[in-house]
Design a protein around this motif. Sequence first.
Motif, PDB file in Angstrom:
ATOM      1  N   ASP A  89       1.523   2.868  -8.771  1.00  0.00           N
ATOM      2  CA  ASP A  89       1.825   2.087  -7.314  1.00  0.00           C
ATOM      3  C   ASP A  89       3.290   2.069  -7.129  1.00  0.00           C
ATOM      4  N   LEU A  90       4.156   2.089  -8.118  1.00  0.00           N
ATOM      5  CA  LEU A  90       5.594   2.141  -7.867  1.00  0.00           C
ATOM      6  C   LEU A  90       5.830   3.675  -7.354  1.00  0.00           C
ATOM      7  N   ASN A 113       0.613  -1.067   2.834  1.00  0.00           N
ATOM      8  CA  ASN A 113       0.871  -1.521   1.332  1.00  0.00           C
ATOM      9  C   ASN A 113       1.537  -2.772   1.277  1.00  0.00           C
ATOM     10  N   HIS A 115       0.492  -5.683   0.584  1.00  0.00           N
ATOM     11  CA  HIS A 115      -0.055  -6.430  -0.636  1.00  0.00           C
ATOM     12  C   HIS A 115       0.750  -6.427  -1.637  1.00  0.00           C
ATOM     13  N   TYR A 116       1.644  -5.378  -1.840  1.00  0.00           N
ATOM     14  CA  TYR A 116       2.915  -5.388  -2.978  1.00  0.00           C
ATOM     15  C   TYR A 116       4.074  -6.160  -2.523  1.00  0.00           C
ATOM     16  N   GLU A 118       6.160  -9.180  -1.882  1.00  0.00           N
ATOM     17  CA  GLU A 118       6.442 -10.898  -2.054  1.00  0.00           C
ATOM     18  C   GLU A 118       6.170 -11.641  -1.202  1.00  0.00           C
ATOM     19  N   LYS A 120       3.954 -11.280   2.630  1.00  0.00           N
ATOM     20  CA  LYS A 120       3.232 -10.470   3.485  1.00  0.00           C
ATOM     21  C   LYS A 120       3.878 -10.500   4.947  1.00  0.00           C
ATOM     22  N   LEU A 169       9.451  -6.395  -3.655  1.00  0.00           N
ATOM     23  CA  LEU A 169       8.161  -5.978  -4.192  1.00  0.00           C
ATOM     24  C   LEU A 169       7.987  -6.521  -5.502  1.00  0.00           C
ATOM     25  N   GLU A 170       6.578  -7.002  -5.567  1.00  0.00           N
ATOM     26  CA  GLU A 170       6.204  -7.384  -6.891  1.00  0.00           C
ATOM     27  C   GLU A 170       5.005  -6.336  -7.476  1.00  0.00           C
ATOM     28  N   LEU A 171       5.595  -5.569  -8.457  1.00  0.00           N
ATOM     29  CA  LEU A 171       4.408  -4.527  -8.825  1.00  0.00           C
ATOM     30  C   LEU A 171       5.084  -4.224 -10.426  1.00  0.00           C
ATOM     31  N   LYS A 179       4.026  -6.767 -13.898  1.00  0.00           N
ATOM     32  CA  LYS A 179       4.807  -7.092 -12.654  1.00  0.00           C
ATOM     33  C   LYS A 179       6.250  -7.492 -12.729  1.00  0.00           C
TER      34      LYS A 179
END
Length: 232
Positions: A89-90, A113, A115-116, A118, A120, A169-171, A179
């Motif tokens: 994903d990263l 993308n 949804h990744y 912090e 939307k 981003l949060e992943l 994450k």
Amino acid sequence: MKITVENGVKELTILNGTAEPVYHKKAIEVKGGSINSALEYLSKKVVSAEIIEHSKLEFCYDKLYLKLLYDARERNPDVIEGSLKLHPDLEKFNINSGKSYSTFDLADFIKMNRHYFENKDYAMKLVAELRNFEGKVNRDLEAKTDERGNKRALINQVVESNIPTGFFLELPVFVGQEKQRLEVEINITADFSCSLISPDLKEFIDLESKKVLDNQLNQIKALHPELKVFEY
């Protein structure tokens, strides 16, 4: 062939034909697993001290891998190998890779993308600004009689006033890890191409990779202190 029967044995039966094949247990092999594969394997087994005596663990800081040879003196020892890998994903964001996007391509990528992110809503605002970016610069250039030296200045102006300096981003950074919150910046050049950069990500990978490997080693050593451990 001479056969002698002793200890009161009065009868000897001789069988003629093909003997049953000798069965050897098939080994469990895990290659290309995540960094916690060896710990996961050992934590799910009831292991005797004798088997640990015949096992070993190899690791390497440079290549970031752990390799367990379980009961290595058996004909078919189990081999459990895992490494610290960047999360898919990263990787698809191509941060710090030098990959270039047009402003429209980057906008489409962010939209698909979001949804990744912090936030939307922030992602969709960024999409709108990127799609309008090139047109705004060109409109402002058309209003000027001399375009020399103006293009770079206008791009800087639009970036500073319209495009957010960065986003979060949060992943997960590594496969099998939690994450992380990462700040990413958009770099835009004079030809309107974009790239994603993140000093935070570079620092995290450099510092955390050794910590993650050490954490796995420490948990395995706590579980089986007698296990032989070798660094490569």
